[in-house]
Design an enzyme around this catalytic site. Structure first.
Site, mmCIF file in Angstrom:
data_model
loop_
_atom_site.group_PDB
_atom_site.id
_atom_site.type_symbol
_atom_site.label_atom_id
_atom_site.label_comp_id
_atom_site.label_asym_id
_atom_site.label_seq_id
_atom_site.Cartn_x
_atom_site.Cartn_y
_atom_site.Cartn_z
ATOM 1 N N TYR A 1 8.737 -4.296 -12.938
ATOM 2 C CA TYR A 1 8.271 -5.063 -11.790
ATOM 3 C C TYR A 1 8.038 -4.153 -10.587
ATOM 4 C CZ TYR A 1 8.268 -8.061 -7.712
ATOM 5 O OH TYR A 1 7.933 -8.655 -6.521
ATOM 6 N N SER B 1 10.448 -8.268 3.295
ATOM 7 C CA SER B 1 9.452 -9.039 2.562
ATOM 8 C C SER B 1 9.734 -10.533 2.629
ATOM 9 C CB SER B 1 9.442 -8.593 1.095
ATOM 10 O OG SER B 1 8.612 -9.444 0.325
ATOM 11 N N GLN C 1 7.670 -9.698 7.143
ATOM 12 C CA GLN C 1 6.356 -9.903 6.530
ATOM 13 C C GLN C 1 6.317 -11.269 5.874
ATOM 14 O OE1 GLN C 1 6.308 -9.373 2.811
ATOM 15 N NE2 GLN C 1 4.176 -9.970 2.562
ATOM 16 N N TYR D 1 4.243 -14.240 3.611
ATOM 17 C CA TYR D 1 3.157 -14.743 2.771
ATOM 18 C C TYR D 1 2.954 -16.190 3.187
ATOM 19 C CZ TYR D 1 3.937 -10.742 -0.344
ATOM 20 O OH TYR D 1 4.060 -9.494 -0.883
ATOM 21 N N THR E 1 0.598 -10.800 5.593
ATOM 22 C CA THR E 1 -0.113 -10.171 4.483
ATOM 23 C C THR E 1 -1.255 -11.074 4.043
ATOM 24 O OG1 THR E 1 1.740 -8.857 3.701
ATOM 25 C CG2 THR E 1 0.089 -9.454 2.076
ATOM 26 N N ARG F 1 -0.622 -9.088 -13.454
ATOM 27 C CA ARG F 1 0.327 -8.004 -13.708
ATOM 28 C C ARG F 1 0.763 -8.019 -15.171
ATOM 29 N NH1 ARG F 1 3.732 -8.328 -7.945
ATOM 30 N NH2 ARG F 1 1.889 -8.012 -6.652
ATOM 31 N N LYS G 1 -1.553 -7.160 7.467
ATOM 32 C CA LYS G 1 -1.438 -6.166 6.395
ATOM 33 C C LYS G 1 -2.354 -6.537 5.245
ATOM 34 C CE LYS G 1 2.002 -4.293 3.136
ATOM 35 N NZ LYS G 1 1.494 -4.907 1.893
ATOM 36 N N HIS H 1 -1.898 -3.013 -1.301
ATOM 37 C CA HIS H 1 -0.683 -3.585 -1.890
ATOM 38 C C HIS H 1 -0.105 -2.658 -2.958
ATOM 39 C CE1 HIS H 1 1.112 -7.703 -1.322
ATOM 40 N NE2 HIS H 1 1.945 -7.207 -2.236
ATOM 41 N N ARG I 1 -1.252 -3.346 -6.480
ATOM 42 C CA ARG I 1 -0.614 -4.455 -7.185
ATOM 43 C C ARG I 1 -1.398 -5.764 -7.085
ATOM 44 N NH1 ARG I 1 4.979 -3.479 -8.101
ATOM 45 N NH2 ARG I 1 5.599 -5.636 -7.694
#
Length: 405
Positions: free
Chosen positions: A36, A118, A138, A140, A166, A175, A265, A289, A292
């Protein structure tokens, strides 16, 4: 940096560079957790390109200028930091290191460098701010104003001074490496996952079981104003799937409501940098990122100069691919005010906790200082585009003359 270097933990005695932490973390962490952190998406094109971009630049050192005294300090948003390096936001870091978000933030504050917590973290924001009040946060953000306002109120109430939004995660990335390694969101109990825990007893006892015993099942604590889903819940997918509606009008509403520093970001074009500036943001982090999200996205270092020229009145920062002090210097030479590093600090925390992160920060500080001396520089402000050039082509060594065919 502190007046005296931090004590090097026993586990880090042979760690001489940031890459050394990854080798130790690969052995320490269960394969799904390591995958991860280390992995990117699809064919890893952006991951490789992030590193290649730094290799395509060479230095132009100057000699005999006197570099005995060097100052790595710089100012950002009214605060003076010790080194132009920060800790990038790293999701679920409390699953790779015990109280990961806390130890990362505390190590950064003690070293006087910026750190970004995060939004996909497993420790409450309020707990981190209580022990490291200079930490950035940060987010989301979902594309729904009521939920955005609720989270902003909570973040402001926690004492956050710098909010980082972000913008490069409208949908979940592909992923594949996570799936192949057995990591999923949510985590799914299996015999394979159980074996990975049992075969990595230091992590099992010192991180996972210790967390369960002292703090209970980890939850995604900071996606919304209220507590999010536990890492084993199917609701995790729902919590991370409602970002596709986020758009520029939402950023305008955030700017209107958020009274402190606002950073965006995930910007990779001058056009979006100008849009962000026109919407009132205070700074930009140029980032893909860490490779990612969108595979094949341009390396941030390659677009950094154009973005810095497009918005000269605001600090432009960079993350993705930084592993050495020389990388930091190259980014600063191309217009970055500060450079953020992610994966290596996560590895350092997993291997040796706060002491490991402190050692990683010190390594970068020492490398930058040494690189500046060899370049003939004494201040961060002296690092400009005059210090670098593209890697030489063959004609630089063998000039073509009229006598050659």
């Amino acid at each position: 940096m502190p007046s005296s270097p931090p004590r090097i933990p026993k586990a880090c005695r042979q760690v001489l560079s940031l890459d050394d932490f990854e080798k130790l973390a690969r052995r320490h962490l269960p394969r799904p957790i390591y995958a991860y952190i280390s992995g990117a998406v699809e064919d890893n094109q952006s991951l490789a390109e992030n590193r290649r971009a730094f290799s395509d630049l060479a230095f132009r050192p100057r000699m005999l200028v006197g570099v005995a005294q060097r100052d790595l300090g710089f100012e950002l948003f009214g605060r003076r930091y010790a080194t132009p390096v920060g800790l990038a936001p790293m999701g679920i870091s409390a699953l790779s290191a015990y109280r990961g978000d806390v130890v990362l933030a505390q190590a950064a504050q003690q070293a006087n460098v910026p750190a970004i917590m995060s939004g996909s973290s497993l420790i409450r924001l309020e707990e981190v701010m209580a022990v490291a009040p200079q930490t950035w946060f940060q987010a989301y953000l979902p594309g729904e104003l009521a939920q955005i306002h609720g989270l902003l109120d909570r973040v402001q109430g926690a004492g956050v001074q710098t909010l980082v939004v972000t913008v490069d995660t409208p949908v979940a990335a592909n992923r594949e490496n996570n799936v192949r390694a057995g990591f999923s969101t949510p985590l799914k109990p299996s015999l394979s996952l159980a074996w990975q825990g049992l075969s990595h007893p230091r992590w099992l006892l010192g991180t996972f079981l210790k967390t369960l015993l002292l703090h209970g099942m980890p939850h995604f604590e900071n996606n919304y104003a209220m507590r999010g889903a536990p890492i084993l819940s199917s609701d995790v997918l729902r919590d991370f799937s409602d970002r596709a509606h986020l758009a520029w009008p939402h950023l305008a509403a955030i700017r209107k409501r958020w009274p402190n520093q606002l950073v965006v970001k995930g910007i990779l074009t001058p056009e979006d940098a100008v849009h962000a500036r026109d919407h009132g943001v205070d700074g930009i982090i140029v980032s893909n990122h860490g490779g990612r999200q969108l595979d094949g996205a341009v390396a941030p270092l390659r677009v950094l100069p154009a973005i810095a020229r497009a918005v000269p009145e605001m600090p432009v920062m960079l993350d993705s691919g930084v592993r050495r002090g020389t990388d930091v210097v190259k980014a600063l030479a191309l217009g970055a005010r500060c450079v953020f590093v992610g994966r290596p600090f996560n590895y350092a925390a997993s291997v040796a906790g706060q002491g490991g992160v402190a050692h990683a920060i010190a390594l970068l500080h020492e490398e930058i200082s040494r690189d500046m001396a060899m370049l003939g520089l004494t201040r961060i402000a002296d690092i400009t585009s005059r210090c670098i050039r593209p890697v030489a082509s063959p004609t630089d060594y063998f000039p073509i003359t009229s006598n050659q065919p």
